[in-house]
Design a protein around this motif. Sequence first.
Motif, PDB file in Angstrom:
ATOM      1  N   UNK A  54     -51.416  -1.908  -1.863  1.00 25.80           N
ATOM      2  CA  UNK A  54     -51.369  -2.745  -0.669  1.00 25.80           C
ATOM      3  C   UNK A  54     -51.765  -1.946   0.565  1.00 25.80           C
ATOM      4  N   UNK A  55     -51.353  -0.683   0.608  1.00 20.78           N
ATOM      5  CA  UNK A  55     -51.742   0.161   1.744  1.00 20.78           C
ATOM      6  C   UNK A  55     -53.227   0.490   1.703  1.00 20.78           C
ATOM      7  N   UNK A  56     -53.795   0.650   0.503  1.00 22.67           N
ATOM      8  CA  UNK A  56     -55.218   0.956   0.376  1.00 22.67           C
ATOM      9  C   UNK A  56     -56.083  -0.228   0.796  1.00 22.67           C
ATOM     10  N   UNK A  57     -55.695  -1.438   0.427  1.00 24.79           N
ATOM     11  CA  UNK A  57     -56.484  -2.628   0.733  1.00 24.79           C
ATOM     12  C   UNK A  57     -55.536  -3.783   1.045  1.00 24.79           C
ATOM     13  N   UNK A  58     -55.103  -3.923   2.297  1.00 26.99           N
ATOM     14  CA  UNK A  58     -54.087  -4.931   2.626  1.00 26.99           C
ATOM     15  C   UNK A  58     -54.608  -6.373   2.607  1.00 26.99           C
ATOM     16  N   UNK A  59     -55.915  -6.569   2.577  1.00 23.48           N
ATOM     17  CA  UNK A  59     -56.442  -7.935   2.640  1.00 23.48           C
ATOM     18  C   UNK A  59     -56.358  -8.673   1.309  1.00 23.48           C
ATOM     19  N   UNK A  60     -56.299  -7.953   0.203  1.00 25.21           N
ATOM     20  CA  UNK A  60     -56.201  -8.619  -1.103  1.00 25.21           C
ATOM     21  C   UNK A  60     -54.871  -9.356  -1.254  1.00 25.21           C
TER      22      UNK A  60
END
Length: 117
Positions: A54-60
């Motif tokens: 979630x921190x790496x890609x919060x938009x997913x």
Amino acid sequence: MAASHTAVPQDQAPKAAPQGPIEFDISKPPIIEGFSPLPRHREEGFQEKLLRKTKENPFVPLGCLGTAGALIYGLRAFKTGKTRQSQLSMRARIFAQGFTVVAIIVGVATTTFKPKQ
């Protein structure tokens, strides 16, 4: 052909095999002279992995929540007979799914092109 014999000097007697079975601990790597193994990383649990991703890609996750919210709202509107509202929420669901797919693709691309540390 005659077999050739090599003489072993008296001060270098052949080494005797160790007596008894060799003990091997499976939880530890074998000790090899001149080799030092890398430390083992601990297993990552579900919650730690979810937070890291979630921190790496919060938009997913945001896209997934938007998709689920639009779907639930649309199904509820369909059940109550609000066909116009149901159609609009299904279109919103498709938009949210598209947003999620684009977020996944962008996240994979940024991870691919990010320099290794």
